[in-house]
Design a protein around this motif. Sequence first.
Motif, PDB file in Angstrom:
ATOM      1  N   GLY A 116       0.826  -1.196   0.000  1.00 29.10           N
ATOM      2  CA  GLY A 116       0.000   0.000   0.000  1.00 29.10           C
ATOM      3  C   GLY A 116       0.856   1.240   0.000  1.00 29.10           C
ATOM      4  N   SER A 117       0.300   2.322   0.475  1.00 30.99           N
ATOM      5  CA  SER A 117       0.963   3.624   0.449  1.00 30.99           C
ATOM      6  C   SER A 117       1.606   3.952   1.789  1.00 30.99           C
ATOM      7  CB  SER A 117      -0.053   4.721   0.134  1.00 30.99           C
ATOM      8  OG  SER A 117      -0.633   4.497  -1.126  1.00 30.99           O
ATOM      9  N   ALA A 118       2.677   4.735   1.702  1.00 32.23           N
ATOM     10  CA  ALA A 118       3.273   5.277   2.922  1.00 32.23           C
ATOM     11  C   ALA A 118       2.383   6.404   3.418  1.00 32.23           C
ATOM     12  CB  ALA A 118       4.678   5.790   2.640  1.00 32.23           C
ATOM     13  N   ASP A 119       2.207   6.482   4.724  1.00 33.44           N
ATOM     14  CA  ASP A 119       1.438   7.557   5.346  1.00 33.44           C
ATOM     15  C   ASP A 119       2.397   8.598   5.907  1.00 33.44           C
ATOM     16  OD1 ASP A 119      -0.895   6.157   4.832  1.00 33.44           O
ATOM     17  OD2 ASP A 119      -1.099   5.388   6.880  1.00 33.44           O
ATOM     18  N   ALA A 120       1.920   9.821   6.053  1.00 34.55           N
ATOM     19  CA  ALA A 120       2.741  10.887   6.638  1.00 34.55           C
ATOM     20  C   ALA A 120       3.222  10.504   8.037  1.00 34.55           C
ATOM     21  CB  ALA A 120       1.954  12.189   6.675  1.00 34.55           C
ATOM     22  N   SER A 121       2.466   9.668   8.736  1.00 31.87           N
ATOM     23  CA  SER A 121       2.840   9.266  10.098  1.00 31.87           C
ATOM     24  C   SER A 121       3.909   8.163  10.130  1.00 31.87           C
ATOM     25  CB  SER A 121       1.604   8.800  10.864  1.00 31.87           C
ATOM     26  OG  SER A 121       1.019   7.681  10.211  1.00 31.87           O
ATOM     27  N   ASP A 122       4.207   7.538   8.984  1.00 33.97           N
ATOM     28  CA  ASP A 122       5.236   6.495   8.935  1.00 33.97           C
ATOM     29  C   ASP A 122       6.610   7.140   9.081  1.00 33.97           C
ATOM     30  OD1 ASP A 122       3.462   4.311   8.510  1.00 33.97           O
ATOM     31  OD2 ASP A 122       3.374   4.790   6.368  1.00 33.97           O
ATOM     32  N   ALA A 123       7.404   6.658  10.025  1.00 37.66           N
ATOM     33  CA  ALA A 123       8.726   7.236  10.294  1.00 37.66           C
ATOM     34  C   ALA A 123       9.714   6.979   9.159  1.00 37.66           C
ATOM     35  CB  ALA A 123       9.272   6.690  11.609  1.00 37.66           C
ATOM     36  N   SER A 124       9.475   5.932   8.364  1.00 33.29           N
ATOM     37  CA  SER A 124      10.397   5.563   7.293  1.00 33.29           C
ATOM     38  C   SER A 124       9.661   4.667   6.300  1.00 33.29           C
ATOM     39  CB  SER A 124      11.599   4.804   7.876  1.00 33.29           C
ATOM     40  OG  SER A 124      11.150   3.573   8.448  1.00 33.29           O
TER      41      SER A 124
ATOM     42  N   GLU B 207      -1.374  -4.734   8.206  1.00 31.23           N
ATOM     43  CA  GLU B 207      -2.765  -4.430   7.856  1.00 31.23           C
ATOM     44  C   GLU B 207      -3.340  -5.421   6.842  1.00 31.23           C
ATOM     45  OE1 GLU B 207      -2.515   0.440   8.366  1.00 31.23           O
ATOM     46  OE2 GLU B 207      -2.921  -0.405   6.395  1.00 31.23           O
ATOM     47  N   GLU B 208      -2.532  -5.814   5.866  1.00 33.58           N
ATOM     48  CA  GLU B 208      -3.056  -6.639   4.778  1.00 33.58           C
ATOM     49  C   GLU B 208      -2.966  -8.135   5.027  1.00 33.58           C
ATOM     50  OE1 GLU B 208      -2.300  -5.582   0.817  1.00 33.58           O
ATOM     51  OE2 GLU B 208      -2.764  -3.473   1.161  1.00 33.58           O
TER      52      GLU B 208
ATOM     53  N   ALA C  42      10.586   1.637   5.694  1.00 28.91           N
ATOM     54  CA  ALA C  42      10.494   0.346   6.386  1.00 28.91           C
ATOM     55  C   ALA C  42       9.300   0.322   7.335  1.00 28.91           C
ATOM     56  CB  ALA C  42      11.785   0.051   7.145  1.00 28.91           C
ATOM     57  N   ALA C  43       9.018   1.444   7.986  1.00 31.13           N
ATOM     58  CA  ALA C  43       7.847   1.520   8.877  1.00 31.13           C
ATOM     59  C   ALA C  43       6.556   1.373   8.073  1.00 31.13           C
ATOM     60  CB  ALA C  43       7.848   2.832   9.654  1.00 31.13           C
ATOM     61  N   ALA C  44       6.511   1.961   6.885  1.00 29.58           N
ATOM     62  CA  ALA C  44       5.339   1.826   6.015  1.00 29.58           C
ATOM     63  C   ALA C  44       5.182   0.374   5.557  1.00 29.58           C
ATOM     64  CB  ALA C  44       5.459   2.755   4.814  1.00 29.58           C
ATOM     65  N   VAL C  45       6.297  -0.275   5.218  1.00 32.81           N
ATOM     66  CA  VAL C  45       6.262  -1.688   4.817  1.00 32.81           C
ATOM     67  C   VAL C  45       5.706  -2.530   5.959  1.00 32.81           C
ATOM     68  CG1 VAL C  45       7.690  -3.694   4.214  1.00 32.81           C
ATOM     69  CG2 VAL C  45       8.117  -1.478   3.117  1.00 32.81           C
ATOM     70  N   ALA C  46       6.198  -2.296   7.167  1.00 30.90           N
ATOM     71  CA  ALA C  46       5.741  -3.061   8.334  1.00 30.90           C
ATOM     72  C   ALA C  46       4.252  -2.854   8.574  1.00 30.90           C
ATOM     73  CB  ALA C  46       6.537  -2.655   9.574  1.00 30.90           C
ATOM     74  N   ARG C  47       3.792  -1.612   8.506  1.00 31.69           N
ATOM     75  CA  ARG C  47       2.384  -1.308   8.750  1.00 31.69           C
ATOM     76  C   ARG C  47       1.489  -1.948   7.688  1.00 31.69           C
ATOM     77  NH1 ARG C  47      -0.498   1.958   6.304  1.00 31.69           N
ATOM     78  NH2 ARG C  47       1.211   3.246   5.531  1.00 31.69           N
ATOM     79  N   GLU C  48       1.849  -1.795   6.419  1.00 34.06           N
ATOM     80  CA  GLU C  48       1.034  -2.366   5.339  1.00 34.06           C
ATOM     81  C   GLU C  48       1.017  -3.901   5.395  1.00 34.06           C
ATOM     82  OE1 GLU C  48      -1.082  -1.271   3.159  1.00 34.06           O
ATOM     83  OE2 GLU C  48      -0.811   0.874   3.421  1.00 34.06           O
ATOM     84  N   LEU C  49       2.154  -4.499   5.700  1.00 33.75           N
ATOM     85  CA  LEU C  49       2.229  -5.960   5.822  1.00 33.75           C
ATOM     86  C   LEU C  49       1.275  -6.440   6.913  1.00 33.75           C
ATOM     87  CD1 LEU C  49       3.761  -8.563   4.910  1.00 33.75           C
ATOM     88  CD2 LEU C  49       5.333  -8.113   6.801  1.00 33.75           C
TER      89      LEU C  49
ATOM     90  N   THR D  15      -3.584 -13.594   8.321  1.00 36.24           N
ATOM     91  CA  THR D  15      -4.934 -13.102   8.589  1.00 36.24           C
ATOM     92  C   THR D  15      -5.212 -11.969   7.614  1.00 36.24           C
ATOM     93  OG1 THR D  15      -4.677 -13.612  10.930  1.00 36.24           O
ATOM     94  CG2 THR D  15      -6.499 -12.158  10.317  1.00 36.24           C
ATOM     95  N   LEU D  16      -6.033 -12.252   6.605  1.00 33.66           N
ATOM     96  CA  LEU D  16      -6.353 -11.237   5.604  1.00 33.66           C
ATOM     97  C   LEU D  16      -7.436 -10.297   6.098  1.00 33.66           C
ATOM     98  CD1 LEU D  16      -6.491 -13.415   2.348  1.00 33.66           C
ATOM     99  CD2 LEU D  16      -4.581 -12.053   3.207  1.00 33.66           C
ATOM    100  N   ASN D  17      -7.367  -9.057   5.626  1.00 36.25           N
ATOM    101  CA  ASN D  17      -8.440  -8.101   5.844  1.00 36.25           C
ATOM    102  C   ASN D  17      -9.495  -8.417   4.782  1.00 36.25           C
ATOM    103  OD1 ASN D  17     -10.181  -5.910   5.645  1.00 36.25           O
ATOM    104  ND2 ASN D  17      -8.578  -4.399   5.985  1.00 36.25           N
ATOM    105  N   PRO D  18     -10.664  -8.938   5.155  1.00 34.52           N
ATOM    106  CA  PRO D  18     -11.659  -9.375   4.170  1.00 34.52           C
ATOM    107  C   PRO D  18     -12.206  -8.256   3.296  1.00 34.52           C
ATOM    108  CG  PRO D  18     -12.573  -9.451   6.381  1.00 34.52           C
ATOM    109  CD  PRO D  18     -11.121  -9.131   6.527  1.00 34.52           C
TER     110      PRO D  18
END
Length: 155
Positions: free
Chosen positions: A20-28, A39-40, A30-37, A94-97
């Motif tokens: 997905g996309s990096a958010d302004a709140s993602d520190a880096s 979430e999805e 890698a943080a965006a990768v971790a969050r999207e992984l 665990t997928l987000n349905p």
Amino acid sequence: MTTANASERAFPHIWEIPGGSADASDASVAAAVARELREETGLTLARVVCAVGEGVEWMEGETRWLKLGFIVEVERGADGGEAGGGGVEAVPVTLNPEEHQRYLWVVEGEVRAREARGVKLDFNWQESRDAMLLAFDMKKRMRDSLPSAGFTGQV
């Protein structure tokens, strides 16, 4: 891993790489990768191994987009499942349905054939399939560059 979009999304039943996309709140990145992984797929990032290729860039109106891919390692699940310890099928996903209806752990030959265990793999973009094939090639080169003595795990 590849995931199939939920039937309510723009490209229903089409396979893609989780992300997905990096958010302004993602520190880096890698943080965006971790969050999207998380979430999805519900998976927890252990580390980003490396970037895959140069990425794909495009313009959408006034917005410039850059899609990047990464080879990652994930943490063990509560049941101890992990790639290399019982195989990837033991990794709890665990997928987000609302976003995805199905996932498959695939190997290079399945991506090349566009079919995995009887399931047709129609990818959202040719670039997604190309990135997966490049990642398989990079993994092979990483594995081939390791010293053979004493190595017992998977890369």
